[in-house]
Design an enzyme around this catalytic site. Structure first.
Site, PDB file in Angstrom:
ATOM      1  N   TYR A   2      -7.169  21.474 -30.227  1.00  0.00           N
ATOM      2  CA  TYR A   2      -7.532  21.405 -28.815  1.00  0.00           C
ATOM      3  C   TYR A   2      -8.825  20.612 -28.641  1.00  0.00           C
ATOM      4  O   TYR A   2      -8.902  19.673 -27.840  1.00  0.00           O
ATOM      5  CB  TYR A   2      -7.704  22.834 -28.271  1.00  0.00           C
ATOM      6  CG  TYR A   2      -7.969  22.903 -26.790  1.00  0.00           C
ATOM      7  CD1 TYR A   2      -6.925  23.025 -25.888  1.00  0.00           C
ATOM      8  CD2 TYR A   2      -9.262  22.832 -26.292  1.00  0.00           C
ATOM      9  CE1 TYR A   2      -7.173  23.088 -24.527  1.00  0.00           C
ATOM     10  CE2 TYR A   2      -9.520  22.885 -24.931  1.00  0.00           C
ATOM     11  CZ  TYR A   2      -8.471  23.020 -24.060  1.00  0.00           C
ATOM     12  OH  TYR A   2      -8.719  23.072 -22.709  1.00  0.00           O
ATOM     13  N   HIS A  46      -3.567  20.072 -19.775  1.00  0.00           N
ATOM     14  CA  HIS A  46      -4.628  19.291 -20.444  1.00  0.00           C
ATOM     15  C   HIS A  46      -5.277  18.290 -19.479  1.00  0.00           C
ATOM     16  O   HIS A  46      -5.804  17.266 -19.911  1.00  0.00           O
ATOM     17  CB  HIS A  46      -4.094  18.579 -21.705  1.00  0.00           C
ATOM     18  CG  HIS A  46      -3.822  19.541 -22.816  1.00  0.00           C
ATOM     19  ND1 HIS A  46      -4.775  19.939 -23.717  1.00  0.00           N
ATOM     20  CD2 HIS A  46      -2.698  20.229 -23.144  1.00  0.00           C
ATOM     21  CE1 HIS A  46      -4.243  20.811 -24.576  1.00  0.00           C
ATOM     22  NE2 HIS A  46      -2.985  21.006 -24.238  1.00  0.00           N
ATOM     23  N   SER A  94      -4.644  35.333 -22.214  1.00  0.00           N
ATOM     24  CA  SER A  94      -5.156  36.699 -22.348  1.00  0.00           C
ATOM     25  C   SER A  94      -6.669  36.679 -22.563  1.00  0.00           C
ATOM     26  O   SER A  94      -7.378  37.560 -22.089  1.00  0.00           O
ATOM     27  CB  SER A  94      -4.464  37.424 -23.498  1.00  0.00           C
ATOM     28  OG  SER A  94      -4.613  36.683 -24.684  1.00  0.00           O
ATOM     29  N   ASP A 135      -8.026  28.350 -16.637  1.00  0.00           N
ATOM     30  CA  ASP A 135      -7.585  29.723 -16.903  1.00  0.00           C
ATOM     31  C   ASP A 135      -8.450  30.735 -16.161  1.00  0.00           C
ATOM     32  O   ASP A 135      -7.946  31.673 -15.547  1.00  0.00           O
ATOM     33  CB  ASP A 135      -7.648  30.028 -18.408  1.00  0.00           C
ATOM     34  CG  ASP A 135      -6.845  29.038 -19.225  1.00  0.00           C
ATOM     35  OD1 ASP A 135      -6.092  28.243 -18.630  1.00  0.00           O
ATOM     36  OD2 ASP A 135      -6.985  29.052 -20.457  1.00  0.00           O
ATOM     37  N   ASP A 191      -7.387  19.668 -17.008  1.00  0.00           N
ATOM     38  CA  ASP A 191      -8.584  20.308 -16.430  1.00  0.00           C
ATOM     39  C   ASP A 191      -9.879  19.757 -17.024  1.00  0.00           C
ATOM     40  O   ASP A 191     -10.804  19.407 -16.290  1.00  0.00           O
ATOM     41  CB  ASP A 191      -8.518  21.849 -16.479  1.00  0.00           C
ATOM     42  CG  ASP A 191      -8.395  22.459 -17.862  1.00  0.00           C
ATOM     43  OD1 ASP A 191      -8.215  21.711 -18.843  1.00  0.00           O
ATOM     44  OD2 ASP A 191      -8.492  23.707 -17.958  1.00  0.00           O
TER      45      ASP A 191
HETATM   46  C1  GLA Z   1      -5.751  26.074 -22.454  1.00  0.00           C
HETATM   47  C2  GLA Z   1      -7.168  25.895 -21.911  1.00  0.00           C
HETATM   48  C3  GLA Z   1      -7.154  25.347 -20.497  1.00  0.00           C
HETATM   49  C4  GLA Z   1      -6.283  24.108 -20.384  1.00  0.00           C
HETATM   50  C5  GLA Z   1      -4.923  24.349 -21.045  1.00  0.00           C
HETATM   51  C6  GLA Z   1      -4.094  23.094 -21.108  1.00  0.00           C
HETATM   52  O1  GLA Z   1      -5.092  27.069 -21.745  1.00  0.00           O
HETATM   53  O2  GLA Z   1      -7.849  27.122 -21.958  1.00  0.00           O
HETATM   54  O3  GLA Z   1      -8.468  25.077 -20.070  1.00  0.00           O
HETATM   55  O4  GLA Z   1      -6.926  22.988 -20.911  1.00  0.00           O
HETATM   56  O5  GLA Z   1      -5.047  24.845 -22.362  1.00  0.00           O
HETATM   57  O6  GLA Z   1      -3.787  22.671 -19.826  1.00  0.00           O
END
Ligand code: GLA
Length: 384
Positions: free
Chosen positions: A217, A31, A122, A167, A33
């Site tokens: 989120y 969390h 995924s 990701d 990024d």
């Molecule tokens: C998910 C989001 C990422 C990142 C993570 C937590 O995977 O897609 O961008 O924020 O949660 O680190």
């Protein structure tokens, strides 16, 4: 059967392009990024595969092999998010169209061995494989970093999850045996070899799918933004939590925001510090030192950021009793999915046996395990 043969079986002719893009792990930096901080991900040895061919008309025909589901649509009449797997493909098409690229229809077969809802991205794997394939098929000349940004926007705008860039970056830019230290503020990055000695990266999958995570989120993002707005009043140089320091989290800040917003901000600032310390420890091959940072990360995610769940906490607590586990924490967005563990190779099987028994008896669920290694990012697959 490989994805090319699946394409032939389904559509009756040979695809023009086959592309692959992997899922990801993240060693530490969760969390962070979208708060423009640091992350430490790697691509893994599980991936999404797409086989694709150009059509002369405007029809897009999709087949998701693993689900046995077909979907078709006119490329000029894309729906709003259809609420299922096709969104990850159509979101990429939508972004390419927004860039002014003209595409014709196409046929596409998708298969993916990255477990879904397990925090291994995924969805990013599917988006990045699609982006790479369409880029090649329509000779769009986009660079790899363009594909990363495009796939992220597809997720943000079409799918509706305001995820950060980690990701997609890991999926496209991953390298064999390397982790990526990525600065999400300016996308500068460096690879460094992951020398874990006798330890391996092991994921324990709680089996809890994080399907509700979308709303939570996005809420975490908003709470961080609230914190930044308050900090910026006093410290104009703060444009994101990346620019904030522990010293700024003083009494005045504490009383200007809700306890929840305070905790969210504190977690993010501390997590960036843990990542920095963790990288130094990894370079010194201090796996146990790194493992302590992982435990700190989990505690913060669970208590301050509140994105863990009882199953993840249970597995991390169990791991602390094992001498051969150097560190463990929840990985990815949270609310389910996997823990990531550094475990001594010779102990993995016995630990899995113990953990799965206890997990079954206390949580009433099966425990899946994946042993993984940092792997190469997105690739076009050549065939004759
Ligand atoms: C998910 C989001 C990422 C990142 C993570 C937590 O995977 O897609 O961008 O924020 O949660 O680190």
């Amino acid at each position: 059967m490989d994805v090319k043969s699946l394409f032939v079986e389904n559509f009756g002719y040979t695809p023009h392009i086959v592309a692959k893009s992997p899922g990801r792990i993240n060693l530490i930096g969760e969390h962070t990024d979208y708060n423009l901080g640091f992350v430490l991900p790697a691509a893994i040895d599980k991936a999404a595969y797409v086989a694709i061919a150009r059509r002369d008309d405007q029809l897009v025909r999709l087949f998701a092999k693993d689900l046995g589901e077909h979907y078709q649509v006119d490329i000029n009449l894309l729906p709003e998010n259809p609420g299922h797997w096709s969104a990850y493909v159509l979101g990429v098409v939508d972004q390419l169209q927004k860039l002014g690229k003209t595409l014709s229809g196409f046929d596409l077969v998708l298969t993916c061995d990255v477990p879904t809802g397990a925090g291994m991205s995924s969805s990013a794997a599917v988006e990045c494989a699609t982006a790479l394939a369409l880029n090649a098929l329509f000779e769009l000349q986009l660079e790899r970093l363009d594909l990363v940004r495009l796939a992220q926007k597809a997720e943000n705008e079409f799918v509706g999850v305001k995820c950060g860039i980690m990701d997609m970056f890991a999926s496209v830019m991953g390298k064999d045996a390397q982790v990526i230290q990525l600065d999400c503020r300016d996308l500068s990055y460096q690879y460094f070899p992951l020398n874990l000695g006798d330890y391996k990266i092991v994921l324990f999958d709680t089996g809890v799918k994080h399907s509700l995570a979308g709303g939570e989120y996005n809420l975490r993002r908003q709470q961080c933004e609230q914190g930044v707005a308050v900090l910026k009043d006093r410290f104009p140089e703060v444009n994101s939590l990346r620019d904030a320091t522990i010293a700024m989290m003083d009494e005045q800040f504490r009383t200007s925001v809700s306890p929840t917003v305070y905790n969210r901000c504190l977690y993010v600032i501390e997590e960036n510090l843990r990542l920095e310390a963790g990288c130094t420890l990894l370079l010194q091959n201090d796996i146990h030192g790194f493992g302590k940072q992982m435990h700190g990360s989990h505690k913060g995610l669970s208590e301050l950021y509140e994105v863990s769940c009882k199953e993840l906490d249970f597995l991390v607590d169990l791991s602390k009793e094992e001498e051969s586990i150097a560190g463990a924490r929840m990985m990815g967005g949270g609310f389910g999915g996997c823990t990531i563990n550094l475990i001594e190779s010779s102990a993995i099987d016995a630990i899995y046996e113990r953990f799965s028994k206890q997990y079954q008896s206390i949580m009433g669920r099966e425990l899946a395990m994946y042993v993984t290694v940092p792997s190469e990012g997105s690739q076009l697959i050549k065939f004759d």
